[in-house]
Design a protein around this motif. Structure first.
Motif, PDB file in Angstrom:
ATOM      1  N   GLY A 148      15.173  -7.061   5.215  1.00 28.45           N
ATOM      2  CA  GLY A 148      14.577  -7.686   3.909  1.00 28.45           C
ATOM      3  C   GLY A 148      12.884  -8.247   4.016  1.00 28.45           C
ATOM      4  N   ARG A 149      12.449  -7.993   4.948  1.00 27.62           N
ATOM      5  CA  ARG A 149      11.079  -8.535   5.116  1.00 27.62           C
ATOM      6  C   ARG A 149      10.105  -7.535   5.353  1.00 27.62           C
ATOM      7  NH1 ARG A 149      10.953 -12.126  10.194  1.00 27.62           N
ATOM      8  NH2 ARG A 149       9.469 -13.437   9.154  1.00 27.62           N
ATOM      9  N   PHE A 150       8.901  -7.844   4.855  1.00 27.91           N
ATOM     10  CA  PHE A 150       7.713  -6.743   5.044  1.00 27.91           C
ATOM     11  C   PHE A 150       7.470  -6.303   6.454  1.00 27.91           C
ATOM     12  CE2 PHE A 150       7.179  -8.433   0.739  1.00 27.91           C
ATOM     13  CZ  PHE A 150       7.013  -7.460   0.146  1.00 27.91           C
ATOM     14  N   ALA A 151       6.994  -5.033   6.734  1.00 23.95           N
ATOM     15  CA  ALA A 151       6.683  -4.728   8.233  1.00 23.95           C
ATOM     16  C   ALA A 151       5.750  -5.610   8.891  1.00 23.95           C
ATOM     17  CB  ALA A 151       6.223  -3.277   7.894  1.00 23.95           C
ATOM     18  N   THR A 152       5.020  -6.117   8.448  1.00 22.57           N
ATOM     19  CA  THR A 152       4.004  -7.285   9.077  1.00 22.57           C
ATOM     20  C   THR A 152       4.869  -8.391   9.443  1.00 22.57           C
ATOM     21  OG1 THR A 152       2.902  -8.074   7.002  1.00 22.57           O
ATOM     22  CG2 THR A 152       1.904  -6.403   8.414  1.00 22.57           C
ATOM     23  N   GLU A 153       5.662  -8.656   8.586  1.00 22.46           N
ATOM     24  CA  GLU A 153       6.816  -9.811   9.090  1.00 22.46           C
ATOM     25  C   GLU A 153       7.738  -9.647  10.111  1.00 22.46           C
ATOM     26  OE1 GLU A 153       6.884 -12.385   5.033  1.00 22.46           O
ATOM     27  OE2 GLU A 153       7.999 -10.401   4.830  1.00 22.46           O
ATOM     28  N   LEU A 198      10.813  -3.402 -11.134  1.00 21.87           N
ATOM     29  CA  LEU A 198      10.419  -2.895  -9.777  1.00 21.87           C
ATOM     30  C   LEU A 198      10.965  -3.326  -8.813  1.00 21.87           C
ATOM     31  CD1 LEU A 198       6.673  -3.222 -11.125  1.00 21.87           C
ATOM     32  CD2 LEU A 198       8.003  -1.298 -11.262  1.00 21.87           C
ATOM     33  N   PHE A 199      11.725  -2.209  -7.956  1.00 24.33           N
ATOM     34  CA  PHE A 199      12.508  -2.493  -7.038  1.00 24.33           C
ATOM     35  C   PHE A 199      11.855  -1.975  -5.577  1.00 24.33           C
ATOM     36  CE2 PHE A 199      16.033  -1.512  -4.048  1.00 24.33           C
ATOM     37  CZ  PHE A 199      16.831  -2.820  -4.165  1.00 24.33           C
ATOM     38  N   SER A 200      12.088  -3.102  -4.457  1.00 21.65           N
ATOM     39  CA  SER A 200      11.163  -2.542  -3.188  1.00 21.65           C
ATOM     40  C   SER A 200      12.277  -2.480  -2.086  1.00 21.65           C
ATOM     41  CB  SER A 200      10.272  -3.872  -3.024  1.00 21.65           C
ATOM     42  OG  SER A 200       9.909  -3.591  -1.661  1.00 21.65           O
ATOM     43  N   THR A 201      11.930  -1.892  -1.110  1.00 19.99           N
ATOM     44  CA  THR A 201      12.773  -1.807   0.391  1.00 19.99           C
ATOM     45  C   THR A 201      13.346  -3.164   0.739  1.00 19.99           C
ATOM     46  OG1 THR A 201      11.613  -0.054   0.966  1.00 19.99           O
ATOM     47  CG2 THR A 201      12.971  -0.904   2.412  1.00 19.99           C
ATOM     48  N   PRO A 212       5.323   3.467   3.535  1.00 18.71           N
ATOM     49  CA  PRO A 212       5.737   4.974   3.653  1.00 18.71           C
ATOM     50  C   PRO A 212       5.408   5.384   4.954  1.00 18.71           C
ATOM     51  CG  PRO A 212       3.502   4.541   2.717  1.00 18.71           C
ATOM     52  CD  PRO A 212       3.814   3.187   3.008  1.00 18.71           C
ATOM     53  N   LEU A 213       6.562   4.751   6.167  1.00 12.36           N
ATOM     54  CA  LEU A 213       6.294   5.395   7.358  1.00 12.36           C
ATOM     55  C   LEU A 213       7.959   4.885   7.915  1.00 12.36           C
ATOM     56  CD1 LEU A 213       4.975   6.525   9.661  1.00 12.36           C
ATOM     57  CD2 LEU A 213       4.039   4.209  10.219  1.00 12.36           C
ATOM     58  N   CYS A 214       8.346   5.690   8.608  1.00 14.71           N
ATOM     59  CA  CYS A 214       9.911   5.740   9.264  1.00 14.71           C
ATOM     60  C   CYS A 214      10.258   4.354   9.706  1.00 14.71           C
ATOM     61  CB  CYS A 214      10.092   6.850  10.130  1.00 14.71           C
ATOM     62  SG  CYS A 214      10.291   8.398   9.315  1.00 14.71           S
ATOM     63  N   GLY A 215       9.441   3.769  10.782  1.00 16.10           N
ATOM     64  CA  GLY A 215       9.981   2.666  11.649  1.00 16.10           C
ATOM     65  C   GLY A 215       9.848   1.370  10.622  1.00 16.10           C
ATOM     66  N   PRO A 216       8.515   1.167  10.168  1.00 16.35           N
ATOM     67  CA  PRO A 216       8.272   0.056   9.361  1.00 16.35           C
ATOM     68  C   PRO A 216       9.072   0.068   8.195  1.00 16.35           C
ATOM     69  CG  PRO A 216       6.200   0.976   9.978  1.00 16.35           C
ATOM     70  CD  PRO A 216       7.382   2.067  10.370  1.00 16.35           C
ATOM     71  N   ALA A 217       9.322   0.949   7.460  1.00 10.60           N
ATOM     72  CA  ALA A 217      10.264   1.026   6.402  1.00 10.60           C
ATOM     73  C   ALA A 217      11.661   0.542   6.678  1.00 10.60           C
ATOM     74  CB  ALA A 217      10.370   2.409   5.705  1.00 10.60           C
ATOM     75  N   ARG A 218      12.053   1.353   8.130  1.00  8.10           N
ATOM     76  CA  ARG A 218      13.514   0.722   8.258  1.00  8.10           C
ATOM     77  C   ARG A 218      13.739  -0.775   8.613  1.00  8.10           C
ATOM     78  NH1 ARG A 218      16.372   5.827   9.666  1.00  8.10           N
ATOM     79  NH2 ARG A 218      15.212   7.480   8.741  1.00  8.10           N
ATOM     80  N   SER A 219      12.657  -1.072   9.335  1.00  9.08           N
ATOM     81  CA  SER A 219      12.605  -2.518   9.711  1.00  9.08           C
ATOM     82  C   SER A 219      12.714  -3.429   8.567  1.00  9.08           C
ATOM     83  CB  SER A 219      11.457  -3.022  10.657  1.00  9.08           C
ATOM     84  OG  SER A 219      10.272  -3.080   9.783  1.00  9.08           O
ATOM     85  N   SER A 220      12.067  -3.070   7.434  1.00 11.87           N
ATOM     86  CA  SER A 220      12.306  -3.764   6.175  1.00 11.87           C
ATOM     87  C   SER A 220      13.668  -3.560   5.521  1.00 11.87           C
ATOM     88  CB  SER A 220      11.236  -3.386   5.211  1.00 11.87           C
ATOM     89  OG  SER A 220       9.662  -3.610   5.673  1.00 11.87           O
ATOM     90  N   MET A 221      14.331  -2.426   5.598  1.00 11.58           N
ATOM     91  CA  MET A 221      15.475  -2.254   4.996  1.00 11.58           C
ATOM     92  C   MET A 221      16.474  -2.998   5.892  1.00 11.58           C
ATOM     93  SD  MET A 221      16.942   0.035   2.983  1.00 11.58           S
ATOM     94  CE  MET A 221      15.810   1.444   2.916  1.00 11.58           C
TER      95      MET A 221
END
Length: 458
Positions: A62-67, A296-299, A50-59
């Motif tokens: 297709g990977r999690f923010a730490t990835e 259950l759908f994720s970013t 729930p934060l702009c940059g990390p969520a957008r990187s995942s979008m």
């Protein structure tokens, strides 16, 4: 057969319960609601950060923010990252990006930092380059461009022009708004003139109880949501008028939601539904008549789903999955929980099932994306407490549930982050002790920040 066009209509900080399909009675989103009923409504849709940059990187990946490496704001997307734009581009789609990026180092965003998008009209930090009636972005050559109209309308006009220019070739367009995010310079939610909702305001139960800044901000926020829905309707009408409606996959979603300073001292960065749950629909070829999907759908599922919808192979490195098999067969295998990460206010991790929410926390370290030791912080029964007003963490009655959810969370952390941290139990008060809440002279918003005050604390 023509390759389908693909459009992402991407809002910023929009709560799921702004839509009529999620119970909002104010008719703010008639276009969203109608398209979701005609297409596919992803009822349980969540951000993975729930934060702009990390969520957008995942979008985009297709990977999690730490990835992706973008685990907090102000970390640019690696230039070698495999992105939606790169996959679509090398397979014959004309790619374009309009609006807020938040994955670069500066404005204008240097070409190599644009994620592979061929056509560009955007800004890294749109909230700082523009204002509600002063939309300033940069074109592909880095030249500043001022677009006329309210910011939502200005970007929508640009998107319609893009669609018109490229109607004779397959295109992938990512249209990224700032709204209904607050305008940082004034810490307010400037709706278009005449759109601020001033009467008959419906307040979601969490905001009605905890208040935060909602009494001051919700009217403008709702006005921004209403204008976004009008813009979505205009874009769909443009596709209809150009004969592209049946050839275009359109996704509407958001990067995260907004809790109006009820869970910490800003607007997101928490484990609560008011931070992580977003409105999401997909319509167009492959999604018409999909109905309401409760999976259950994720970013992280956005990129695989869009690529699959276009008939393209999903790259092996993507952590997410395409939802299309579930649309074709409701009994198709699917996960029964989603994982999310939190940074900047805390270093947090959480997992959600259809019924339960469990989250842990550790002190935030701006130089580290994770922690070796977490502490239990939240446990919610979402069936009986959907707005998360009663924290069950630390109650001995619910220890078996917490243990099961902890196991789920640790499996996610191991799979995504490659390590197994320790989790300290939340030691609560006797489950039969009832501490008055919020209590005389206590601020409920500040009360909500401390998850360890009481097992009944929010």
């Amino acid at each position: 057969m023509r390759k389908p066009n693909v459009i992402v209509f991407f809002t910023d900080q929009q709560r799921h319960d702004t839509s009529g399909l999620h119970g909002n009675p104010m008719n703010l989103t008639p276009n969203f609601d109608r398209c979701a009923r005609e297409g596919t409504h992803l009822f349980n849709s969540f951000t993975c950060q729930p934060l702009c940059g990390p969520a957008r990187s995942s979008m985009q990946t297709g990977r999690f923010a730490t990835e992706t490496g973008c685990w907090r704001n102000h970390i640019p997307l690696p230039q070698d990252a495999e992105t939606l734009a790169k996959v679509f581009g090398r397979n014959g789609w004309h790619t374009g990006y309009i609006g807020k990026w938040h994955l670069g180092t500066d404005d204008p965003v240097p070409g190599p930092e644009r994620g592979g998008y061929r056509e560009w009209l955007g800004a890294n930090l749109l909230e700082f380059t523009s204002d509600a009636y002063d939309t300033r972005v940069f074109d592909g050559d880095g030249r500043r461009v001022k677009l006329p109209g309210y910011r939502v309308d200005a970007l929508t006009d640009a998107a319609i022009r893009f669609v018109d220019r490229h109607q004779d070739e397959p295109f992938f367009l990512f249209l990224s708004f700032l709204e209904p995010h607050h305008q940082n310079s004034i810490d307010n939610y400037p709706a278009p003139y005449g759109h601020t909702v001033l009467s008959n305001l419906w307040m979601p139960p969490d905001l009605d109880t905890l208040r935060g800044s909602a009494p001051y901000h919700i009217g403008g926020y709702y006005g921004m949501v209403r204008r976004l829905d009008e813009a979505f309707g205009r874009l769909m009408d443009a596709l209809r008028s150009l004969g592209l409606l049946d050839d275009t996959v359109v996704m509407f979603t958001s990067d995260h939601a907004c809790h109006f300073k009820t869970r910490n001292d800003e607007y997101k960065r928490s484990c609560h539904e008011s931070s992580i749950r977003v409105p999401t629909l997909i319509t167009g070829p492959g999604f018409k008549g999909g109905g309401e999907v409760r999976a259950l759908f994720s970013t992280v599922d956005v990129a695989p789903t869009l690529l699959d919808a276009a008939g393209l192979a999903v790259p092996d490195g993507m952590a997410g999955r395409s939802i299309l098999p579930v649309l074709r067969d409701p009994k198709a295998p699917w996960r029964d929980d989603v994982f999310f990460q939190i940074s900047e206010t805390e270093t947090g991790r959480g997992v959600r099932t259809a019924k339960w929410k469990y989250a842990v926390t550790a002190p935030y370290d701006p130089d580290r994306p994770d922690s070796d030791v977490y502490r239990e912080a939240f446990l919610y029964d979402l069936e009986n407490d959907p707005y998360e007003l009663v924290n069950l963490s630390g109650m001995s009655t619910f220890r078996p549930v917490a243990d099961d959810m902890q196991g789920r969370l640790l499996r996610w952390i191991e799979a995504v982050e490659g390590k197994r941290p320790s989790i300290e139990p939340h030691v609560g008060v006797d489950p039969f002790q009832r501490i008055p809440w919020p209590g005389a002279g206590q601020d409920p918003a500040r009360h909500a920040i401390d998850p360890y005050r009481s097992p009944l604390a929010v």
